[in-house]
Design an enzyme around this catalytic site. Structure first.
Site, short mmCIF file in Angstrom:
data_model
loop_
_atom_site.label_atom_id
_atom_site.label_comp_id
_atom_site.label_asym_id
_atom_site.label_seq_id
_atom_site.Cartn_x
_atom_site.Cartn_y
_atom_site.Cartn_z
CB CYS A 75 -0.99 -0.03 1.16
SG CYS A 75 -2.34 1.18 0.99
CG HIS A 177 -3.96 -3.37 2.79
ND1 HIS A 177 -3.00 -2.95 3.70
CD2 HIS A 177 -4.55 -2.25 2.32
CE1 HIS A 177 -3.02 -1.63 3.78
NE2 HIS A 177 -3.95 -1.18 2.94
CD GLU A 179 -2.03 -6.09 5.27
OE1 GLU A 179 -2.32 -4.90 5.51
OE2 GLU A 179 -1.44 -6.44 4.23
#
Length: 203
Positions: A75, A177, A179
């Site tokens: 990001c 993202h 994650e």
């Protein structure tokens, strides 16, 4: 790298699930000794560059990139690699990737938030085993704009088509993202972890 931005705990836990010893740090020495470096992030471009400078992390970060150590930007950590950003006025980035970070055109709802498809042609190692068109989670108001021919790219379309991920040598970066992207995000992090392990075995 902890510079006060990003979902550090989520990234650390994801690597832990993959058996990687991930350490969240603001210490230059830890970054200097790391086998691989992850630069996550949310927030403002210029503030992030200033904070990295204040923490004494810009030097170790640049050294890791110049040494060719495995690197993953996420990001804002991706956007900081660019030459400049037009967020809140023109400002300089790390200039590792030639290009600029630009605001989405007028008429598009910003931030671009939620799930969106990422297309790739199979030439980005971190997408190994991930189908083109898989969904990843985005949260951003600015997008990376580059015509750098040295980069392998994956793209996303949100009003315009932009580089959702890039790779060059040991450098990888994603606008989304991983994650937060469940199955395919975890697979992407697993691919990066495998890349770090493979580099470790090279004599």
């Amino acid at each position: 790298m902890d510079y006060g931005r990003g979902n550090l705990g989520s990234v650390e836990k994801a690597f832990g699930r993959l058996g990687m010893n991930a350490v969240v740090t603001q210490e230059a020495r830890v970054v200097e000794d790391a086998e691989g470096v992850v630069l996550p992030g949310d927030g403002a471009f210029h503030d992030a560059m200033s904070t990295l400078q204040e923490l004494g992390l810009l030097g170790p970060l640049r050294a890791a990139l110049e040494d060719g150590r495995p690197f993953l930007g996420i990001c804002l950590g991706y956007q900081l690699l660019f030459s400049e950003s037009e967020e809140f006025g023109q400002g300089k980035g790390l200039d590792v990737i030639r290009g600029a970070v630009r605001r989405f055109p007028a008429g598009l709802k910003v931030p671009h938030m939620g799930w969106n498809q990422v297309e790739h042609t199979g030439d980005l190692q971190i997408f190994d085993g991930i189908p083109s068109g898989a969904n990843f989670y985005f949260v951003h108001s600015y997008y990376p704009d580059t015509a750098d021919p040295s980069l392998s790219v994956a793209t996303c379309t949100y009003g315009i088509t932009f580089k959702a991920a890039v790779g060059r040598g040991a450098l990888f970066a994603t606008q989304f993202h991983p994650e937060k992207s469940q199955r395919w995000g975890l697979r992407l992090l697993e691919n990066f972890a495998a890349f770090v392990r493979d580099r470790r075995r090279v004599p």
